[in-house]
Scaffold this motif. Structure first.
Motif, PDB file in Angstrom:
ATOM      1  N   ILE A   4       0.840  -1.201   0.000  1.00  0.00           N
ATOM      2  CA  ILE A   4       0.000   0.000   0.000  1.00  0.00           C
ATOM      3  C   ILE A   4       0.872   1.247   0.000  1.00  0.00           C
ATOM      4  CG2 ILE A   4      -1.646   1.338   1.357  1.00  0.00           C
ATOM      5  CD1 ILE A   4      -2.790  -1.389   2.314  1.00  0.00           C
ATOM      6  N   VAL A   5       1.902   1.247   0.816  1.00  0.00           N
ATOM      7  CA  VAL A   5       2.819   2.390   0.885  1.00  0.00           C
ATOM      8  C   VAL A   5       3.500   2.584  -0.463  1.00  0.00           C
ATOM      9  CG1 VAL A   5       4.948   3.233   1.959  1.00  0.00           C
ATOM     10  CG2 VAL A   5       3.169   2.198   3.372  1.00  0.00           C
ATOM     11  N   SER A   6       4.014   1.512  -1.026  1.00  0.00           N
ATOM     12  CA  SER A   6       4.699   1.594  -2.322  1.00  0.00           C
ATOM     13  C   SER A   6       3.768   2.104  -3.408  1.00  0.00           C
ATOM     14  CB  SER A   6       5.248   0.226  -2.723  1.00  0.00           C
ATOM     15  OG  SER A   6       6.196  -0.214  -1.785  1.00  0.00           O
ATOM     16  N   GLU A   7       2.537   1.602  -3.418  1.00  0.00           N
ATOM     17  CA  GLU A   7       1.573   2.030  -4.431  1.00  0.00           C
ATOM     18  C   GLU A   7       1.231   3.507  -4.288  1.00  0.00           C
ATOM     19  OE1 GLU A   7      -1.821  -0.578  -4.594  1.00  0.00           O
ATOM     20  OE2 GLU A   7      -0.526  -2.337  -4.808  1.00  0.00           O
ATOM     21  N   ARG A   8       1.098   3.978  -3.068  1.00  0.00           N
ATOM     22  CA  ARG A   8       0.774   5.398  -2.869  1.00  0.00           C
ATOM     23  C   ARG A   8       1.904   6.302  -3.331  1.00  0.00           C
ATOM     24  NH1 ARG A   8      -2.607   5.390   2.795  1.00  0.00           N
ATOM     25  NH2 ARG A   8      -4.447   4.392   1.907  1.00  0.00           N
ATOM     26  N   LEU A  79      13.110  12.376  -0.615  1.00  0.00           N
ATOM     27  CA  LEU A  79      11.945  12.296   0.264  1.00  0.00           C
ATOM     28  C   LEU A  79      11.773  10.893   0.834  1.00  0.00           C
ATOM     29  CD1 LEU A  79       9.281  13.550   1.427  1.00  0.00           C
ATOM     30  CD2 LEU A  79       8.173  12.612  -0.611  1.00  0.00           C
ATOM     31  N   ILE A  80      11.835   9.877  -0.033  1.00  0.00           N
ATOM     32  CA  ILE A  80      11.633   8.521   0.484  1.00  0.00           C
ATOM     33  C   ILE A  80      12.802   8.093   1.375  1.00  0.00           C
ATOM     34  CG2 ILE A  80      10.041   7.830  -1.340  1.00  0.00           C
ATOM     35  CD1 ILE A  80      12.304   6.237  -2.656  1.00  0.00           C
ATOM     36  N   THR A  81      13.965   8.693   1.168  1.00  0.00           N
ATOM     37  CA  THR A  81      15.090   8.431   2.072  1.00  0.00           C
ATOM     38  C   THR A  81      14.806   9.073   3.428  1.00  0.00           C
ATOM     39  OG1 THR A  81      16.650   8.321   0.227  1.00  0.00           O
ATOM     40  CG2 THR A  81      17.571   8.731   2.409  1.00  0.00           C
ATOM     41  N   GLU A  82      14.326  10.303   3.389  1.00  0.00           N
ATOM     42  CA  GLU A  82      13.992  11.014   4.633  1.00  0.00           C
ATOM     43  C   GLU A  82      12.905  10.290   5.419  1.00  0.00           C
ATOM     44  OE1 GLU A  82      11.913  15.230   5.963  1.00  0.00           O
ATOM     45  OE2 GLU A  82      12.864  15.105   3.998  1.00  0.00           O
ATOM     46  N   LYS A  83      11.920   9.759   4.710  1.00  0.00           N
ATOM     47  CA  LYS A  83      10.798   9.087   5.369  1.00  0.00           C
ATOM     48  C   LYS A  83      11.111   7.631   5.733  1.00  0.00           C
ATOM     49  CE  LYS A  83       7.970  12.567   5.025  1.00  0.00           C
ATOM     50  NZ  LYS A  83       7.574  13.309   6.194  1.00  0.00           N
ATOM     51  N   GLY A  84      12.322   7.178   5.417  1.00  0.00           N
ATOM     52  CA  GLY A  84      12.698   5.802   5.744  1.00  0.00           C
ATOM     53  C   GLY A  84      12.054   4.776   4.836  1.00  0.00           C
ATOM     54  N   ARG A  85      11.688   5.184   3.625  1.00  0.00           N
ATOM     55  CA  ARG A  85      11.000   4.294   2.688  1.00  0.00           C
ATOM     56  C   ARG A  85      11.853   3.914   1.479  1.00  0.00           C
ATOM     57  NH1 ARG A  85       6.797   2.882   5.862  1.00  0.00           N
ATOM     58  NH2 ARG A  85       5.374   4.578   6.267  1.00  0.00           N
ATOM     59  N   VAL A  86      13.097   4.361   1.429  1.00  0.00           N
ATOM     60  CA  VAL A  86      13.924   4.103   0.254  1.00  0.00           C
ATOM     61  C   VAL A  86      14.156   2.606   0.034  1.00  0.00           C
ATOM     62  CG1 VAL A  86      16.213   4.286   1.322  1.00  0.00           C
ATOM     63  CG2 VAL A  86      15.900   4.986  -1.065  1.00  0.00           C
ATOM     64  N   GLY A  87      14.054   1.818   1.080  1.00  0.00           N
ATOM     65  CA  GLY A  87      14.181   0.371   0.946  1.00  0.00           C
ATOM     66  C   GLY A  87      13.062  -0.248   0.119  1.00  0.00           C
ATOM     67  N   LEU A  88      11.994   0.507  -0.085  1.00  0.00           N
ATOM     68  CA  LEU A  88      10.851   0.030  -0.873  1.00  0.00           C
ATOM     69  C   LEU A  88      10.899   0.509  -2.322  1.00  0.00           C
ATOM     70  CD1 LEU A  88       8.007   0.730   1.733  1.00  0.00           C
ATOM     71  CD2 LEU A  88       9.121  -1.452   1.244  1.00  0.00           C
ATOM     72  N   VAL A  89      12.009   1.096  -2.732  1.00  0.00           N
ATOM     73  CA  VAL A  89      12.075   1.718  -4.056  1.00  0.00           C
ATOM     74  C   VAL A  89      11.814   0.712  -5.187  1.00  0.00           C
ATOM     75  CG1 VAL A  89      14.585   1.545  -4.391  1.00  0.00           C
ATOM     76  CG2 VAL A  89      13.314   3.442  -5.427  1.00  0.00           C
ATOM     77  N   MET A  92       8.156   0.296  -5.357  1.00  0.00           N
ATOM     78  CA  MET A  92       7.584   1.523  -5.919  1.00  0.00           C
ATOM     79  C   MET A  92       7.737   1.546  -7.432  1.00  0.00           C
ATOM     80  SD  MET A  92       8.840   4.352  -3.179  1.00  0.00           S
ATOM     81  CE  MET A  92       8.632   4.077  -1.430  1.00  0.00           C
ATOM     82  N   ARG A  93       8.903   1.116  -7.913  1.00  0.00           N
ATOM     83  CA  ARG A  93       9.118   1.068  -9.359  1.00  0.00           C
ATOM     84  C   ARG A  93       8.153   0.087 -10.009  1.00  0.00           C
ATOM     85  NH1 ARG A  93      10.614  -1.756 -13.480  1.00  0.00           N
ATOM     86  NH2 ARG A  93      10.946  -3.552 -12.175  1.00  0.00           N
ATOM     87  N   GLN A  94       7.954  -1.059  -9.376  1.00  0.00           N
ATOM     88  CA  GLN A  94       7.030  -2.054  -9.922  1.00  0.00           C
ATOM     89  C   GLN A  94       5.604  -1.508  -9.954  1.00  0.00           C
ATOM     90  OE1 GLN A  94       7.752  -4.915 -11.400  1.00  0.00           O
ATOM     91  NE2 GLN A  94       5.609  -5.356 -11.785  1.00  0.00           N
ATOM     92  N   ALA A  95       5.187  -0.846  -8.884  1.00  0.00           N
ATOM     93  CA  ALA A  95       3.840  -0.265  -8.838  1.00  0.00           C
ATOM     94  C   ALA A  95       3.694   0.840  -9.881  1.00  0.00           C
ATOM     95  CB  ALA A  95       3.545   0.276  -7.439  1.00  0.00           C
ATOM     96  N   TYR A  96       4.729   1.654 -10.043  1.00  0.00           N
ATOM     97  CA  TYR A  96       4.715   2.719 -11.056  1.00  0.00           C
ATOM     98  C   TYR A  96       4.583   2.100 -12.445  1.00  0.00           C
ATOM     99  CZ  TYR A  96       6.140   6.880 -13.682  1.00  0.00           C
ATOM    100  OH  TYR A  96       6.161   7.943 -14.552  1.00  0.00           O
ATOM    101  N   LYS A  97       5.378   1.057 -12.709  1.00  0.00           N
ATOM    102  CA  LYS A  97       5.346   0.393 -14.017  1.00  0.00           C
ATOM    103  C   LYS A  97       3.961  -0.190 -14.298  1.00  0.00           C
ATOM    104  CE  LYS A  97       7.077  -3.738 -14.991  1.00  0.00           C
ATOM    105  NZ  LYS A  97       7.967  -4.859 -15.245  1.00  0.00           N
ATOM    106  N   GLU A  98       3.378  -0.835 -13.306  1.00  0.00           N
ATOM    107  CA  GLU A  98       2.047  -1.420 -13.486  1.00  0.00           C
ATOM    108  C   GLU A  98       1.025  -0.333 -13.796  1.00  0.00           C
ATOM    109  OE1 GLU A  98       1.364  -3.723  -9.954  1.00  0.00           O
ATOM    110  OE2 GLU A  98       2.878  -5.213 -10.523  1.00  0.00           O
ATOM    111  N   HIS A  99       1.122   0.791 -13.105  1.00  0.00           N
ATOM    112  CA  HIS A  99       0.191   1.892 -13.364  1.00  0.00           C
ATOM    113  C   HIS A  99       0.421   2.462 -14.764  1.00  0.00           C
ATOM    114  CE1 HIS A  99      -2.800   4.749 -12.041  1.00  0.00           C
ATOM    115  NE2 HIS A  99      -2.087   5.701 -12.608  1.00  0.00           N
ATOM    116  N   TYR A 100       1.669   2.637 -15.151  1.00  0.00           N
ATOM    117  CA  TYR A 100       2.006   3.139 -16.477  1.00  0.00           C
ATOM    118  C   TYR A 100       1.466   2.196 -17.557  1.00  0.00           C
ATOM    119  CZ  TYR A 100       4.728   4.418 -20.578  1.00  0.00           C
ATOM    120  OH  TYR A 100       5.092   4.769 -21.857  1.00  0.00           O
ATOM    121  N   TYR A 101       1.684   0.900 -17.375  1.00  0.00           N
ATOM    122  CA  TYR A 101       1.192  -0.077 -18.351  1.00  0.00           C
ATOM    123  C   TYR A 101      -0.330  -0.033 -18.441  1.00  0.00           C
ATOM    124  CZ  TYR A 101       5.714  -2.424 -19.100  1.00  0.00           C
ATOM    125  OH  TYR A 101       7.000  -2.741 -19.460  1.00  0.00           O
ATOM    126  N   PHE A 102      -0.996   0.041 -17.313  1.00  0.00           N
ATOM    127  CA  PHE A 102      -2.453   0.093 -17.308  1.00  0.00           C
ATOM    128  C   PHE A 102      -2.950   1.330 -18.045  1.00  0.00           C
ATOM    129  CE2 PHE A 102      -6.457   1.538 -15.410  1.00  0.00           C
ATOM    130  CZ  PHE A 102      -7.259   0.422 -15.657  1.00  0.00           C
TER     131      PHE A 102
END
Length: 180
Positions: A4-8, A79-89, A92-102
């Motif tokens: 959910i976090v990655s998708e957002r 930003l994602i480094t600051e928020k401690g979310r960079v480990g989910l990058v 996030m790329r996969q979710a971005y790609k899926e949205h782009y493809y859709f």
């Protein structure tokens, strides 16, 4: 929760990219960033280490990517480094790609064969899958000698398996049931 976090985050990045009419560029650059992290796992580890100051992490990001990727994408990484979310990058790329493809009517198809397919056969499969799905096809091929012959095609959650290995397994199961 990570999904959910990655998708957002990915959707937010996609919206900015769409506003700038650079959706594909952002996808390509985010993919390149993820490839860097994949090749240099210590780089990502450093960005996720709490004992390293945020300013130092952001300076490293600037040195590595400034002028090489879109400025907003660099800000996104900070930003994602600051928020401690960079480990989910990667997620996030996969979710971005899926949205782009859709959004762009693209479907990803994976084909596994026992031997590499010729360019002509690859193009023919791509055209066939495009006709079946009614979408533009991104075809990823791989080789697995263990399937002996035939092809295994994966389209989303569906799999079409015409491999010789599967047919032999099915035949063996039927023979075993007939004999037993």
């Amino acid at each position: 929760m990570a999904d959910i976090v990655s998708e957002r985050y990915a959707l937010s990045l996609y919206e900015v990219a769409a506003d700038e009419k650079k959706e594909k560029a952002y996808l390509d650059e985010l993919t390149a960033v993820c490839e860097v992290f994949g090749r240099e796992p210590d780089f990502l580890k450093m960005l996720t280490t709490p004992s390293i100051a945020l300013e130092e992490k952001q300076n490293v990001l600037r040195k590595a990517f400034e002028g090489r990727i879109e400025p907003f994408l660099l800000n996104f990484l900070m930003l994602i480094t600051e928020k401690g979310r960079v480990g989910l990058v990667q997620d996030m790329r996969q979710a971005y790609k899926e949205h782009y493809y859709f959004e762009n009517g693209i479907v990803e198809v994976r084909a596994v064969t026992a031997k590499p397919m010729s360019a002509a056969l690859t193009e023919k499969l791509k055209e066939k899958m495009s006709a079946v799905t009614g979408k533009q096809v991104v075809l990823e091929t791989s080789v697995d000698p263990q399937i002996i012959g035939g092809i295994v095609v994966k389209l989303g959650n569906e799999q079409f398996d015409t491999s010789l290995r599967t047919r032999l397994s099915e035949l063996a199961a039927r023979l075993t049931n007939t004999i037993a």
